[in-house]
Design a protein around this motif. Structure first.
Motif, mmCIF file in Angstrom:
data_model
loop_
_atom_site.group_PDB
_atom_site.id
_atom_site.type_symbol
_atom_site.label_atom_id
_atom_site.label_comp_id
_atom_site.label_asym_id
_atom_site.label_seq_id
_atom_site.Cartn_x
_atom_site.Cartn_y
_atom_site.Cartn_z
ATOM 1 N N ARG A 19 0.819 -1.216 0.000
ATOM 2 C CA ARG A 19 0.000 0.000 0.000
ATOM 3 C C ARG A 19 0.850 1.262 0.000
ATOM 4 O O ARG A 19 0.472 2.264 -0.562
ATOM 5 N N GLY A 20 2.011 1.211 0.665
ATOM 6 C CA GLY A 20 2.851 2.405 0.773
ATOM 7 C C GLY A 20 3.466 2.838 -0.548
ATOM 8 O O GLY A 20 3.863 3.988 -0.688
ATOM 9 N N THR A 21 3.556 1.926 -1.489
ATOM 10 C CA THR A 21 4.241 2.287 -2.737
ATOM 11 C C THR A 21 3.247 2.854 -3.729
ATOM 12 O O THR A 21 2.087 2.484 -3.749
ATOM 13 N N GLY A 22 3.748 3.750 -4.537
ATOM 14 C CA GLY A 22 2.921 4.283 -5.607
ATOM 15 C C GLY A 22 2.115 5.484 -5.187
ATOM 16 O O GLY A 22 1.404 5.458 -4.185
ATOM 17 N N MET A 23 2.290 6.563 -5.904
ATOM 18 C CA MET A 23 1.635 7.819 -5.557
ATOM 19 C C MET A 23 1.367 8.564 -6.847
ATOM 20 O O MET A 23 2.199 8.571 -7.755
ATOM 21 N N THR A 24 0.206 9.162 -6.956
ATOM 22 C CA THR A 24 -0.071 9.980 -8.128
ATOM 23 C C THR A 24 0.104 11.449 -7.745
ATOM 24 O O THR A 24 -0.492 11.920 -6.774
ATOM 25 N N VAL A 25 0.958 12.145 -8.474
ATOM 26 C CA VAL A 25 1.259 13.556 -8.224
ATOM 27 C C VAL A 25 0.574 14.380 -9.306
ATOM 28 O O VAL A 25 0.806 14.147 -10.495
ATOM 29 N N SER A 26 -0.291 15.320 -8.915
ATOM 30 C CA SER A 26 -0.930 16.146 -9.940
ATOM 31 C C SER A 26 -0.785 17.628 -9.605
ATOM 32 O O SER A 26 -0.655 18.009 -8.442
ATOM 33 N N SER A 76 -0.855 18.109 -5.638
ATOM 34 C CA SER A 76 -1.682 17.223 -4.821
ATOM 35 C C SER A 76 -1.184 15.788 -4.965
ATOM 36 O O SER A 76 -0.748 15.371 -6.035
ATOM 37 N N LEU A 77 -1.247 15.083 -3.840
ATOM 38 C CA LEU A 77 -0.739 13.702 -3.807
ATOM 39 C C LEU A 77 -1.888 12.751 -3.515
ATOM 40 O O LEU A 77 -2.727 13.023 -2.654
ATOM 41 N N GLU A 78 -1.888 11.658 -4.232
ATOM 42 C CA GLU A 78 -2.929 10.664 -3.955
ATOM 43 C C GLU A 78 -2.304 9.277 -4.006
ATOM 44 O O GLU A 78 -1.730 8.897 -5.032
ATOM 45 N N PRO A 79 -2.375 8.534 -2.887
ATOM 46 C CA PRO A 79 -1.787 7.193 -2.924
ATOM 47 C C PRO A 79 -2.577 6.294 -3.863
ATOM 48 O O PRO A 79 -3.784 6.443 -4.003
ATOM 49 N N LEU A 80 -1.896 5.359 -4.488
ATOM 50 C CA LEU A 80 -2.587 4.412 -5.371
ATOM 51 C C LEU A 80 -3.337 3.388 -4.538
ATOM 52 O O LEU A 80 -2.885 2.969 -3.477
ATOM 53 N N SER A 81 -4.472 2.991 -5.050
ATOM 54 C CA SER A 81 -5.186 1.911 -4.372
ATOM 55 C C SER A 81 -4.464 0.608 -4.702
ATOM 56 O O SER A 81 -3.678 0.534 -5.649
ATOM 57 N N LEU A 82 -4.775 -0.418 -3.920
ATOM 58 C CA LEU A 82 -4.148 -1.714 -4.141
ATOM 59 C C LEU A 82 -4.410 -2.188 -5.578
ATOM 60 O O LEU A 82 -3.532 -2.714 -6.254
ATOM 61 N N GLN A 83 -5.609 -1.955 -6.021
ATOM 62 C CA GLN A 83 -5.969 -2.385 -7.372
ATOM 63 C C GLN A 83 -5.110 -1.685 -8.420
ATOM 64 O O GLN A 83 -4.573 -2.325 -9.323
ATOM 65 N N GLN A 84 -4.971 -0.357 -8.290
ATOM 66 C CA GLN A 84 -4.153 0.382 -9.252
ATOM 67 C C GLN A 84 -2.710 -0.102 -9.221
ATOM 68 O O GLN A 84 -2.063 -0.261 -10.252
ATOM 69 N N LEU A 85 -2.227 -0.337 -7.999
ATOM 70 C CA LEU A 85 -0.852 -0.827 -7.855
ATOM 71 C C LEU A 85 -0.645 -2.144 -8.587
ATOM 72 O O LEU A 85 0.347 -2.347 -9.277
#
Lengths: 229, 295
Positions: B217-224, B271-280
């Motif tokens: 869960r900690g990995t992956g982040m969307t930066v916009s 803005s930062l949004e963590p990826l959901s498990l599915q997206q990951l």
């Protein structure tokens, strides 16, 4: 042992297939023959029918069906193939004993009532089921088990190798029979075969059938080993 | 402690296809593991080998330290609920009764409760049930069995959202009260994300991810934000996905961002949004979520 009993009980949840149908079909066959016996002129030795065969044939069907829809659910519940087979075998043995006893009792009634008052020999089969009651019981038991295990084997062959396997299985049996016929013919030994069968007593025949039944059991057990569901 | 499941170089080949390819993994007792992956990834094959329904071509698989195939002592400690389960032609109550005979820890109360919750008609023939109801029967058996190892393979085909939520709630409650090892294979990843402690992902028969869910869960982040600022921020990072809309950009990076980096991003008005498990997992499978949607 407990699990084997549970597998046997599991089959009996479908009471209609294992209990009602064999006897229902046999009763129907008996009624048809009784009506014929009551209306047709009586032959010199009374009426002999092949109607008794229906219960054996139906047990073959029960055996085959026990390996179709019931096996996957059994395996879902953590029953191994071997245990499932042995549990089914236990049921077949118990049913052979009980059904055989009922058939023997019906034969006793038939004899005592002069063929149900119609000279109908439905439960009495010349030579093979014509001796004392315990002999009829033993032969019925062996034959019931033989047919059921034969059916189980068919069901397993179909499960494991589907239609092509089933056809091959039947063809293989025919080839074996054919080879035996050819071998006997080539060695001009038909008279020996004739002697063997005329010398064979009903008890000895039951022994031969028991060996065949055991072979069916061994065949089924080795076929189920790698069946997937 | 003996692992509940341990696979070593496990392979399963069919004539023209490799279902499992050199799979090695360990599942510890008392955990909830998500077995994830696309259709045909090998999830079902793996579960079938674990439950002795299928035989491996090569490698070693052990359950409770023993080979499960034809091993009654091991098999009776597990229950396998699967999507395409075939039942004999009998009523629901018969299936429940038969199942109760085979499990020493079977809970009659729980079975009754679940039957009521899912509104399953006990006297209906199973083959006359709807798809969802049939799935629910499997769920009832799987949970009420209280087997040490409980495997669910897409257990809720045809179940509506309310019934699925009921399943998740019951699963969690049961797990808390009567701990056991649960392996759950599903496509509805985000729905089960909070249940999972461990994630195993298969792709083309290989393990591509095997990690605690929290680590994943900690990995992956969307930066916009404004494109220039976004590009400046993500420079030097592993980029999974890039999207631009006019002067704005949205970039998905593979790294986890620590507290200082997150503060820096906010200072840059991003803005930062963590990826959901599915997206990951979609990224882990090498397919971007957008491509998948547009395909």
């Amino acid at each position: 042992m407990n699990t084997l009993v549970n597998v046997a009980r599991y089959h009996l949840v479908e009471r209609i297939a294992w209990l009602a149908m064999p006897w229902g079909i046999l009763a129907f066959s008996f009624l048809v023959n009784a009506v014929i016996a009551a209306t047709a002129p009586v032959p010199a030795h009374g009426f002999y029918t092949g109607g008794l065969a229906s219960i054996y044939v139906f047990l073959l069907i029960c055996g085959a069906l026990s390996m179709s829809r019931s096996l996957p659910f059994g395996m879902m519940l953590g029953v191994s193939r071997r245990t499932y087979y042995l549990g089914t075998g236990l049921l077949v043995l118990v049913m052979g004993v009980v059904f055989g006893l009922v058939l023997t009792l019906l034969q006793l009634v038939e004899r005592a009532s002069n063929g149900w008052g119609l000279r109908l020999h439905f439960f009495q089969v010349p030579w093979i089921m014509d001796g004392p009651w315990y002999q009829t019981w033993l032969t019925s038991f062996v034959l019931l088990v033989l047919f059921a295990l034969y059916g189980v084997w068919y069901g397993l062959v179909f499960r494991r190798w589907s239609l092509l396997g089933l056809v091959t299985f039947i063809a293989a049996q025919m080839v074996v029979a054919l080879l035996a016929v050819v071998a006997i013919s080539l060695s001009h030994d038909w008279s020996a075969v004739g002697h063997f069968f005329t010398a064979l007593t009903a008890v000895a025949l039951t022994g031969v059938l028991a060996v065949i039944a055991a072979a069916m059991g061994a065949g089924g057990l080795s076929t189920i080993r790698r069946v997937t569901v | 402690m003996i692992p509940t499941i341990s696979a070593t170089a496990l392979s399963r080949r069919y004539r023209d296809q490799i279902a499992l390819d050199d799979v090695s993994l360990t599942i510890e007792p008392g955990t909830v593991t998500g077995l994830l992956g696309r259709n045909g990834a090998g999830k079902t094959t793996l579960m079938r080998i674990v439950t002795g329904l299928e035989f491996p071509t090569a490698g070693d698989l052990r359950v409770f330290g023993e080979v499960p195939a034809e091993n009654d002592a091991v098999l009776r400690r597990m229950v396998f609920v699967r999507e395409e389960q075939v039942y004999p032609d009998f009523q629901v109550r018969h299936a429940i009764r038969v199942a109760s005979w085979f499990y020493p820890n079977w809970s009659e109360d729980l079975a009754g409760q679940l039957m009521a919750d899912f509104a399953i008609p006990p006297r209906r023939r199973i083959k006359r049930l709807s798809r969802g109801m049939r799935s629910a029967v499997g769920i009832v058996i799987g949970l009420a069995a209280r087997a040490e190892l409980t495997l669910f393979d897409e257990p809720y085909a045809g179940l509506d959202a309310v019934a699925r939520q009921l399943f998740y709630d019951r699963l969690l409650a049961e797990f808390a009260e009567h701990p056991r090892t649960i392996v759950l294979s599903t496509h509805l990843i985000d729905e089960v994300a909070d249940l999972l402690e461990h994630v195993v992902m298969l792709d083309h028969g290989r393990v591509v991810l095997d990690a605690p869910a929290d680590d994943v869960r900690g990995t992956g982040m969307t930066v916009s934000g404004p494109a220039t600022a976004v590009e400046e921020f993500v420079a030097g990072r592993t980029v999974w996905h890039r999207q631009r809309l006019g002067s704005r950009a949205s970039v998905t990076v593979a790294d986890s961002l620590d507290f200082a980096e997150q503060a820096k991003a906010r200072a840059m008005n991003l803005s930062l949004e963590p990826l959901s498990l599915q997206q990951l997992l979609v990224h882990a499978a090498g397919v971007s979520a957008d491509e998948k949607v547009s395909a």
